[in-house]
Scaffold this motif. Structure first.
Motif, PDB file in Angstrom:
ATOM      1  N   VAL A   1      19.851  35.677  57.574  1.00  0.00           N
ATOM      2  CA  VAL A   1      18.794  35.834  56.577  1.00  0.00           C
ATOM      3  C   VAL A   1      17.696  34.847  56.948  1.00  0.00           C
ATOM      4  N   VAL A   2      16.530  35.379  57.307  1.00  0.00           N
ATOM      5  CA  VAL A   2      15.425  34.567  57.807  1.00  0.00           C
ATOM      6  C   VAL A   2      14.432  34.299  56.681  1.00  0.00           C
ATOM      7  N   GLY A   3      14.410  33.054  56.211  1.00  0.00           N
ATOM      8  CA  GLY A   3      13.565  32.679  55.086  1.00  0.00           C
ATOM      9  C   GLY A   3      14.423  32.438  53.864  1.00  0.00           C
ATOM     10  N   LEU A   4      14.564  31.169  53.465  1.00  0.00           N
ATOM     11  CA  LEU A   4      15.491  30.835  52.371  1.00  0.00           C
ATOM     12  C   LEU A   4      14.753  30.378  51.118  1.00  0.00           C
ATOM     13  N   GLY A   5      13.823  31.203  50.676  1.00  0.00           N
ATOM     14  CA  GLY A   5      13.137  30.940  49.419  1.00  0.00           C
ATOM     15  C   GLY A   5      13.904  31.537  48.257  1.00  0.00           C
ATOM     16  N   TYR A   6      13.201  31.848  47.164  1.00  0.00           N
ATOM     17  CA  TYR A   6      13.883  32.371  45.978  1.00  0.00           C
ATOM     18  C   TYR A   6      14.431  33.779  46.200  1.00  0.00           C
ATOM     19  N   VAL A   7      13.963  34.459  47.263  1.00  0.00           N
ATOM     20  CA  VAL A   7      14.492  35.781  47.606  1.00  0.00           C
ATOM     21  C   VAL A   7      15.641  35.664  48.602  1.00  0.00           C
ATOM     22  N   GLY A   8      15.425  34.944  49.677  1.00  0.00           N
ATOM     23  CA  GLY A   8      16.391  34.894  50.760  1.00  0.00           C
ATOM     24  C   GLY A   8      17.673  34.148  50.439  1.00  0.00           C
ATOM     25  N   LEU A   9      17.570  33.035  49.727  1.00  0.00           N
ATOM     26  CA  LEU A   9      18.768  32.229  49.484  1.00  0.00           C
ATOM     27  C   LEU A   9      19.819  32.958  48.652  1.00  0.00           C
ATOM     28  N   PRO A  10      19.473  33.548  47.490  1.00  0.00           N
ATOM     29  CA  PRO A  10      20.500  34.267  46.733  1.00  0.00           C
ATOM     30  C   PRO A  10      21.144  35.391  47.545  1.00  0.00           C
ATOM     31  N   LEU A  11      20.355  36.042  48.397  1.00  0.00           N
ATOM     32  CA  LEU A  11      20.883  37.106  49.242  1.00  0.00           C
ATOM     33  C   LEU A  11      21.869  36.534  50.260  1.00  0.00           C
ATOM     34  N   ALA A  12      21.484  35.426  50.895  1.00  0.00           N
ATOM     35  CA  ALA A  12      22.356  34.797  51.882  1.00  0.00           C
ATOM     36  C   ALA A  12      23.662  34.332  51.242  1.00  0.00           C
ATOM     37  N   VAL A  13      23.575  33.813  50.021  1.00  0.00           N
ATOM     38  CA  VAL A  13      24.772  33.348  49.313  1.00  0.00           C
ATOM     39  C   VAL A  13      25.735  34.510  49.071  1.00  0.00           C
ATOM     40  N   GLU A  14      25.208  35.646  48.616  1.00  0.00           N
ATOM     41  CA  GLU A  14      26.078  36.791  48.338  1.00  0.00           C
ATOM     42  C   GLU A  14      26.733  37.319  49.608  1.00  0.00           C
ATOM     43  N   PHE A  15      25.973  37.427  50.677  1.00  0.00           N
ATOM     44  CA  PHE A  15      26.568  37.883  51.931  1.00  0.00           C
ATOM     45  C   PHE A  15      27.554  36.843  52.466  1.00  0.00           C
ATOM     46  N   GLY A  16      27.224  35.556  52.264  1.00  0.00           N
ATOM     47  CA  GLY A  16      28.086  34.485  52.743  1.00  0.00           C
ATOM     48  C   GLY A  16      29.427  34.405  52.041  1.00  0.00           C
ATOM     49  N   LYS A  17      29.542  35.086  50.910  1.00  0.00           N
ATOM     50  CA  LYS A  17      30.833  35.160  50.220  1.00  0.00           C
ATOM     51  C   LYS A  17      31.768  36.172  50.877  1.00  0.00           C
ATOM     52  N   LYS A  18      31.182  37.084  51.685  1.00  0.00           N
ATOM     53  CA  LYS A  18      31.958  38.208  52.201  1.00  0.00           C
ATOM     54  C   LYS A  18      32.053  38.268  53.721  1.00  0.00           C
ATOM     55  N   ARG A  19      31.077  37.675  54.420  1.00  0.00           N
ATOM     56  CA  ARG A  19      31.080  37.798  55.875  1.00  0.00           C
ATOM     57  C   ARG A  19      30.305  36.638  56.508  1.00  0.00           C
ATOM     58  N   PRO A  20      30.493  36.405  57.813  1.00  0.00           N
ATOM     59  CA  PRO A  20      29.746  35.342  58.486  1.00  0.00           C
ATOM     60  C   PRO A  20      28.241  35.561  58.360  1.00  0.00           C
ATOM     61  N   THR A  21      27.537  34.553  57.866  1.00  0.00           N
ATOM     62  CA  THR A  21      26.104  34.655  57.600  1.00  0.00           C
ATOM     63  C   THR A  21      25.409  33.354  57.976  1.00  0.00           C
ATOM     64  N   VAL A  22      24.251  33.480  58.575  1.00  0.00           N
ATOM     65  CA  VAL A  22      23.420  32.319  58.885  1.00  0.00           C
ATOM     66  C   VAL A  22      22.190  32.378  57.992  1.00  0.00           C
ATOM     67  N   GLY A  23      21.963  31.316  57.227  1.00  0.00           N
ATOM     68  CA  GLY A  23      20.742  31.187  56.450  1.00  0.00           C
ATOM     69  C   GLY A  23      19.755  30.371  57.271  1.00  0.00           C
ATOM     70  N   PHE A  24      18.676  31.002  57.724  1.00  0.00           N
ATOM     71  CA  PHE A  24      17.738  30.354  58.646  1.00  0.00           C
ATOM     72  C   PHE A  24      16.410  30.067  57.959  1.00  0.00           C
ATOM     73  N   ASP A  25      15.900  28.851  58.183  1.00  0.00           N
ATOM     74  CA  ASP A  25      14.582  28.495  57.663  1.00  0.00           C
ATOM     75  C   ASP A  25      13.975  27.445  58.590  1.00  0.00           C
ATOM     76  N   ILE A  26      12.660  27.516  58.813  1.00  0.00           N
ATOM     77  CA  ILE A  26      12.011  26.561  59.712  1.00  0.00           C
ATOM     78  C   ILE A  26      11.775  25.216  59.042  1.00  0.00           C
ATOM     79  N   ASN A  27      11.974  25.159  57.714  1.00  0.00           N
ATOM     80  CA  ASN A  27      11.788  23.920  56.957  1.00  0.00           C
ATOM     81  C   ASN A  27      13.080  23.102  57.014  1.00  0.00           C
ATOM     82  N   LYS A  28      13.093  22.059  57.850  1.00  0.00           N
ATOM     83  CA  LYS A  28      14.311  21.273  58.034  1.00  0.00           C
ATOM     84  C   LYS A  28      14.733  20.569  56.755  1.00  0.00           C
ATOM     85  N   GLN A  29      13.755  20.119  55.958  1.00  0.00           N
ATOM     86  CA  GLN A  29      14.093  19.473  54.687  1.00  0.00           C
ATOM     87  C   GLN A  29      14.820  20.436  53.762  1.00  0.00           C
ATOM     88  N   ARG A  30      14.361  21.676  53.731  1.00  0.00           N
ATOM     89  CA  ARG A  30      15.015  22.707  52.920  1.00  0.00           C
ATOM     90  C   ARG A  30      16.464  22.909  53.380  1.00  0.00           C
TER      91      ARG A  30
END
Length: 285
Positions: A8-37
């Motif tokens: 999931v590329v982009g972990l804002g208010y849209v990407g993060l909840p999506l990545a979390v749901e997929f991450g409960k079921k299968r291998p998932t990478v949450g990617f963001d260029i903001n290192k602090q995030r």
């Protein structure tokens, strides 16, 4: 398909909840260029408050990264970056193009790229696909494939969360459309609606956003009208209901205007059927 790894590329208010749901079921990478995030998420903190620390902990197969190398073994890429407007109020596709460049660098034969960002009809295949081809050296719908599934997140709404909102899906060919639809069905308990094409799904997003924005402005205007007209407050609802036909007409005019602005020659959009768009949009909520 269950073995395919998701990014999931982009972990804002849209990407993060999506990545979390997929991450409960299968291998998932949450990617963001903001290192602090990324560091904050690794520490279990979501500054957007769309997810709790418990939500983040429950996604046991989700890893966070800002490193391109961590995307190399992913086979499905879901792009959820913002699409702001410029000073002239035109769509600024810079984040979308940059994300496409990033994905293109790690794209492999057989991979699928799904866009969720808000765009106008045609943007996925006319603006994003050429960037993917240029950076990967691969051919669209031959070596790699695309899908579009518009995000429908209502920020701050803790009732209608990502899994509880019906999802519109689409793919660049019938087989990919079905795979994309099944992918989202694995996490969306509210169900999905498979559109006939990427362009129809994009148009559905335009209509939904237009309806929402017009409705907000219209109801705000109505809120002041009863006072001016000495209408009893208990009758305000009648006025609102009578206005729904007018609202629908305004939305239809707006989408036609949007399409005409984007495609001056109507012949350039032969596959876009307004009845198909309407059926995709009106009954998916």
């Amino acid at each position: 398909m269950s073995q395919k790894k998701i990014a999931v590329v982009g972990l804002g208010y849209v990407g993060l909840p999506l990545a979390v749901e997929f991450g409960k079921k299968r291998p998932t990478v949450g990617f963001d260029i903001n290192k602090q995030r990324i560091n904050e998420l690794r520490d279990g903190h979501d500054r957007t408050l769309e997810t709790t620390s418990e939500d983040l902990k429950s996604a046991v197969q989700l890893q966070y990264s800002e490193a391109l190398i961590d995307l190399q073994d992913c086979q499905i890429f879901i792009v959820t970056v913002p699409t702001p407007i410029d000073k002239n109020k035109r769509p600024d596709l810079t984040p979308l193009i940059k994300a496409s460049e990033t994905v293109g660098k790690v794209l492999k034969k057989g991979d699928i790229v799904i866009y969720e960002s808000t765009v106008y009809p045609g943007a996925t295949e006319e603006d994003c696909v050429p960037v993917l081809e240029q950076n990967s050296g691969l051919k669209y719908n031959q070596d790699f494939f695309c899908g579009y599934s518009p995000e429908r997140i209502n920020p701050g709404d803790k009732v209608h969360t990502v899994t509880k909102i019906r999802k519109v899906t689409s793919g660049s060919n019938p087989e990919i459309a079905e795979e994309v639809d099944q992918l989202y069905k694995s996490i969306i308990v509210a169900g999905t609606f498979k559109a006939s094409s990427i362009r129809v799904a994009e148009a559905a997003k335009v209509i939904e956003n237009s309806q929402r924005d017009i409705n907000i402005a219209f109801v705000n205007e109505l809120a002041s009208t009863p006072t001016k007209c000495w209408m009893p407050p208990e009758q305000n609802g009648i006025s609102c209901r009578l206005s729904q036909a007018l609202l629908a007409a305004i939305v239809l005019v707006l989408i036609l205007t949007t399409l005409r602005t984007r495609h001056r020659n109507w012949a350039t959009i032969p596959k876009l059927s307004l009845p198909a768009v309407a059926s995709t949009t009106i009954w998916v909520s």
